[in-house]
Motif scaffolding. Structure first.
Motif, PDB file in Angstrom:
ATOM      1  N   THR A  96       0.835  -1.204   0.000  1.00 35.98           N
ATOM      2  CA  THR A  96       0.000   0.000   0.000  1.00 35.98           C
ATOM      3  C   THR A  96       0.870   1.255   0.000  1.00 35.98           C
ATOM      4  O   THR A  96       0.483   2.264  -0.581  1.00 35.98           O
ATOM      5  CB  THR A  96      -0.981   0.034   1.191  1.00 35.98           C
ATOM      6  N   THR A  97       2.027   1.168   0.630  1.00 41.32           N
ATOM      7  CA  THR A  97       2.971   2.294   0.599  1.00 41.32           C
ATOM      8  C   THR A  97       3.415   2.556  -0.827  1.00 41.32           C
ATOM      9  O   THR A  97       3.464   3.712  -1.268  1.00 41.32           O
ATOM     10  CB  THR A  97       4.195   2.003   1.491  1.00 41.32           C
ATOM     11  N   ASP A  98       3.721   1.492  -1.552  1.00 38.92           N
ATOM     12  CA  ASP A  98       4.138   1.649  -2.943  1.00 38.92           C
ATOM     13  C   ASP A  98       3.061   2.332  -3.776  1.00 38.92           C
ATOM     14  O   ASP A  98       3.362   3.218  -4.592  1.00 38.92           O
ATOM     15  CB  ASP A  98       4.502   0.291  -3.556  1.00 38.92           C
ATOM     16  N   GLN A  99       1.802   1.957  -3.558  1.00 35.31           N
ATOM     17  CA  GLN A  99       0.707   2.584  -4.299  1.00 35.31           C
ATOM     18  C   GLN A  99       0.606   4.071  -3.944  1.00 35.31           C
ATOM     19  O   GLN A  99       0.393   4.908  -4.823  1.00 35.31           O
ATOM     20  CB  GLN A  99      -0.615   1.891  -3.996  1.00 35.31           C
ATOM     21  N   ALA A 100       0.746   4.375  -2.665  1.00 38.40           N
ATOM     22  CA  ALA A 100       0.668   5.777  -2.230  1.00 38.40           C
ATOM     23  C   ALA A 100       1.837   6.581  -2.793  1.00 38.40           C
ATOM     24  O   ALA A 100       1.662   7.726  -3.221  1.00 38.40           O
ATOM     25  CB  ALA A 100       0.641   5.852  -0.701  1.00 38.40           C
ATOM     26  N   LEU A 101       3.021   6.007  -2.798  1.00 42.14           N
ATOM     27  CA  LEU A 101       4.185   6.701  -3.362  1.00 42.14           C
ATOM     28  C   LEU A 101       4.015   6.938  -4.859  1.00 42.14           C
ATOM     29  O   LEU A 101       4.378   8.008  -5.363  1.00 42.14           O
ATOM     30  CB  LEU A 101       5.466   5.915  -3.078  1.00 42.14           C
ATOM     31  N   ASP A 102       3.449   5.957  -5.553  1.00 43.20           N
ATOM     32  CA  ASP A 102       3.190   6.135  -6.985  1.00 43.20           C
ATOM     33  C   ASP A 102       2.212   7.284  -7.219  1.00 43.20           C
ATOM     34  O   ASP A 102       2.408   8.105  -8.121  1.00 43.20           O
ATOM     35  CB  ASP A 102       2.635   4.853  -7.608  1.00 43.20           C
ATOM     36  N   PHE A 103       1.163   7.348  -6.407  1.00 40.18           N
ATOM     37  CA  PHE A 103       0.203   8.442  -6.521  1.00 40.18           C
ATOM     38  C   PHE A 103       0.906   9.777  -6.277  1.00 40.18           C
ATOM     39  O   PHE A 103       0.739  10.725  -7.040  1.00 40.18           O
ATOM     40  CB  PHE A 103      -0.948   8.255  -5.522  1.00 40.18           C
TER      41      PHE A 103
END
Length: 154
Positions: A96-103
């Protein structure tokens, strides 16, 4: 999701000042998220402005940082159960961190006419990731809270 924050605060509020502050940050993040996702918009075709997106991304990065660098290790004990929980949950939280960082990489300081078309899909996907993340984090908090109660009653 806001109801989940209130439930978490009611269950675990007051047990630890760091957790209380973190849950307050989660609440602020969710309020901003709802605003960006259009939950409170009068017109479905209205998008937030760049300053609102930047503010949200800053809150998002702060929330993620506090979790990873202040809270998570505090929540997981060194016993076998704590380590097993850590091994189970941390990879899921990291996803989920990776998704947030991508956003953040896509929209912080760069929300413009060229990428607004994908924004609604991206903010929806981020919301799903945050919902998953909050459930996982709540499991960590519940684990800590159970250990505090066990040590008080034991």
């Amino acid at each position: 999701m806001l109801n989940q924050v209130e439930i978490a605060r009611q269950r675990w509020g007051g047990a630890n000042k760091t957790i209380d502050n973190w849950l307050d940050e989660r609440r602020q993040l969710l309020i901003q998220y709802c605003h960006l996702a259009g939950v409170n918009y009068q017109s479905a075709n209205t998008l937030p402005d760049e300053a609102e997106v930047n503010e949200f991304c800053a809150l998002l990065m702060d929330y993620l940082s506090v979790g990873h660098f202040e809270v998570y290790e505090m929540l997981v004990s060194d016993d076998a159960d704590g380590q097993a929980l850590k091994q189970e949950l941390f990879p899921k939280i990291s996803a989920t961190t990776d998704q947030a960082l991508d956003f953040n990489d896509q929209y912080a300081e760069g929300f413009n006419a060229q990428n607004t078309g994908e924004f609604e899909v991206a903010i929806t996907q981020l919301g799903e990731a945050l919902d998953d993340r909050f459930e996982l984090e709540d499991r960590l908090i519940q684990r800590m809270h159970g250990l505090v109660n066990d040590s008080v009653t034991g």
